[in-house]
Motif scaffolding. Sequence first.
Motif, PDB file in Angstrom:
ATOM      1  N   ARG A 149       0.826  -1.197   0.000  1.00 13.56           N
ATOM      2  CA  ARG A 149       0.000   0.000   0.000  1.00 13.56           C
ATOM      3  C   ARG A 149       0.862   1.249   0.000  1.00 13.56           C
ATOM      4  NH1 ARG A 149      -3.970  -0.714   4.983  1.00 13.56           N
ATOM      5  NH2 ARG A 149      -4.263   1.478   4.461  1.00 13.56           N
ATOM      6  N   TRP A 150       0.379   2.270  -0.711  1.00 17.41           N
ATOM      7  CA  TRP A 150       1.147   3.515  -0.796  1.00 17.41           C
ATOM      8  C   TRP A 150       1.104   4.296   0.514  1.00 17.41           C
ATOM      9  CZ3 TRP A 150      -0.799   8.324   0.209  1.00 17.41           C
ATOM     10  CH2 TRP A 150      -2.192   8.444   0.283  1.00 17.41           C
ATOM     11  N   ASP A 151       0.029   4.133   1.309  1.00 12.44           N
ATOM     12  CA  ASP A 151      -0.138   4.919   2.525  1.00 12.44           C
ATOM     13  C   ASP A 151       0.426   4.219   3.760  1.00 12.44           C
ATOM     14  OD1 ASP A 151      -2.007   2.923   2.435  1.00 12.44           O
ATOM     15  OD2 ASP A 151      -3.641   4.123   3.274  1.00 12.44           O
ATOM     16  N   ARG A 203       2.266   8.170  -3.783  1.00 11.53           N
ATOM     17  CA  ARG A 203       1.593   7.689  -4.981  1.00 11.53           C
ATOM     18  C   ARG A 203       2.424   7.992  -6.217  1.00 11.53           C
ATOM     19  NH1 ARG A 203      -4.569   9.743  -3.661  1.00 11.53           N
ATOM     20  NH2 ARG A 203      -5.191   7.970  -2.383  1.00 11.53           N
ATOM     21  N   SER A 204       2.065   7.322  -7.299  1.00  9.11           N
ATOM     22  CA  SER A 204       2.765   7.549  -8.558  1.00  9.11           C
ATOM     23  C   SER A 204       2.400   8.918  -9.126  1.00  9.11           C
ATOM     24  CB  SER A 204       2.412   6.452  -9.567  1.00  9.11           C
ATOM     25  OG  SER A 204       1.032   6.509  -9.889  1.00  9.11           O
ATOM     26  N   TRP A 207      -0.907   8.849 -11.008  1.00 12.12           N
ATOM     27  CA  TRP A 207      -2.073   8.835 -10.137  1.00 12.12           C
ATOM     28  C   TRP A 207      -2.343  10.230  -9.598  1.00 12.12           C
ATOM     29  CZ3 TRP A 207      -5.271   9.437  -6.198  1.00 12.12           C
ATOM     30  CH2 TRP A 207      -6.276   8.491  -5.994  1.00 12.12           C
ATOM     31  N   ARG A 208      -1.287  10.944  -9.183  1.00 13.80           N
ATOM     32  CA  ARG A 208      -1.483  12.288  -8.637  1.00 13.80           C
ATOM     33  C   ARG A 208      -1.991  13.247  -9.701  1.00 13.80           C
ATOM     34  NH1 ARG A 208       3.559  11.143  -6.233  1.00 13.80           N
ATOM     35  NH2 ARG A 208       4.568  12.484  -7.775  1.00 13.80           N
ATOM     36  N   SER A 211      -5.706  12.664 -10.069  1.00 18.35           N
ATOM     37  CA  SER A 211      -6.472  12.604  -8.829  1.00 18.35           C
ATOM     38  C   SER A 211      -7.685  13.522  -8.801  1.00 18.35           C
ATOM     39  CB  SER A 211      -5.559  12.910  -7.631  1.00 18.35           C
ATOM     40  OG  SER A 211      -4.981  14.197  -7.773  1.00 18.35           O
ATOM     41  N   GLY A 220      -8.105   5.983  -2.413  1.00 21.90           N
ATOM     42  CA  GLY A 220      -7.076   4.986  -2.622  1.00 21.90           C
ATOM     43  C   GLY A 220      -7.373   4.042  -3.762  1.00 21.90           C
ATOM     44  N   TYR A 222      -8.715   3.466  -7.833  1.00 16.17           N
ATOM     45  CA  TYR A 222      -8.820   4.174  -9.096  1.00 16.17           C
ATOM     46  C   TYR A 222     -10.244   4.070  -9.628  1.00 16.17           C
ATOM     47  CZ  TYR A 222      -8.398   5.307 -14.026  1.00 16.17           C
ATOM     48  OH  TYR A 222      -8.564   5.853 -15.252  1.00 16.17           O
TER      49      TYR A 222
END
Length: 328
Positions: A149-151, A203-204, A207-208, A211, A220, A222
């Motif tokens: 997970r990114w978070d 995040r990548s 993705w940002r 967003s 979180g 997509y």
Amino acid sequence: MHQVSTQAQYLLDLLGIFGFALSSAYLGVRKDFNLFGTLVLAEAAGLGGGLVRDLVLRVPSIAFTDPGYPLAPLAAALLAYRGKPLHRQPRLFDLLDAVGLGMFSVTGTVKGLQHGMEAVPSAALGVITAMGGGILASAVAKELPSSLRWDSDLYAAPAIAGAGAAATLHETGALDVMTASGAALTAFTLRLLALRFHWRTGRSAAWRAASPQLSPLLPGAYAPPASSTRTTVADTMRLRVIRTPQGHGTGLRSAAPLDDTMRLRAINPPPDRAPERHSPAAPLPEVEATRLVQPGPVGHRLPSEPRHSVSPQPPQADGHPTRGPEGA
């Protein structure tokens, strides 16, 4: 390469297994698993990475030949399931999980080196050994592994650091019990620092960049941007408590009626469903229905029909109650 003693490696393995198993057993307790389910998670986390390592090396798994390996997760599961004081110290489980991460990243690398693998594949095997059990336990518990997970705080990076340090020591001919313990301590320290200062990868960039168009309902996850031709509907429900004026008796015990209001508003309906008197781009008028509900004694039933805030118009003769006579 200086051979790491078998006794020291055995103790490191048991300590790492116990740390992983206790952390995942606590996950089972938090998810309200029974004792057997908690034991399954503990065994999967403690022995899963070692099983994958032995399958890659094509050697019989020591987990089925030495009783100490399955007994360590069993003790961890019983301790997590019955040990009430431990649940008040959640950071203890992060600490023990970091111990297992550091130990397994080094022992997995050392075992690969002992079986004739090169330094880089052995380091990759050490990372798999350190992370495989936790991923397997999370899959059994139907939970996204924190290492993916990114978070979540850095998890794979400390494992890579420990395995890479062990492989580097092997290449320089300095790998022994003390240096291997130092490599494990390096991974352990990095993991604790990541937990303390919340070091994360984020995040990548793609993705940002997208967003603002993603759905806010599932953070979180997509979601593709909505098409301009789709219908957008906003619905709002609210509950408000109001006080009854003095002298307004209802015969019920409580004098505080509940005013519950539900609003439904359609924005930009599709052209094929829009009423003729409204353009497709114009929002429909807002309609509000209000019902006063008096809380009463047990067995009291709510009125079946709402009482509208605006009195309905009386029906007119020979026609619709609002449009009047036909043809008017």
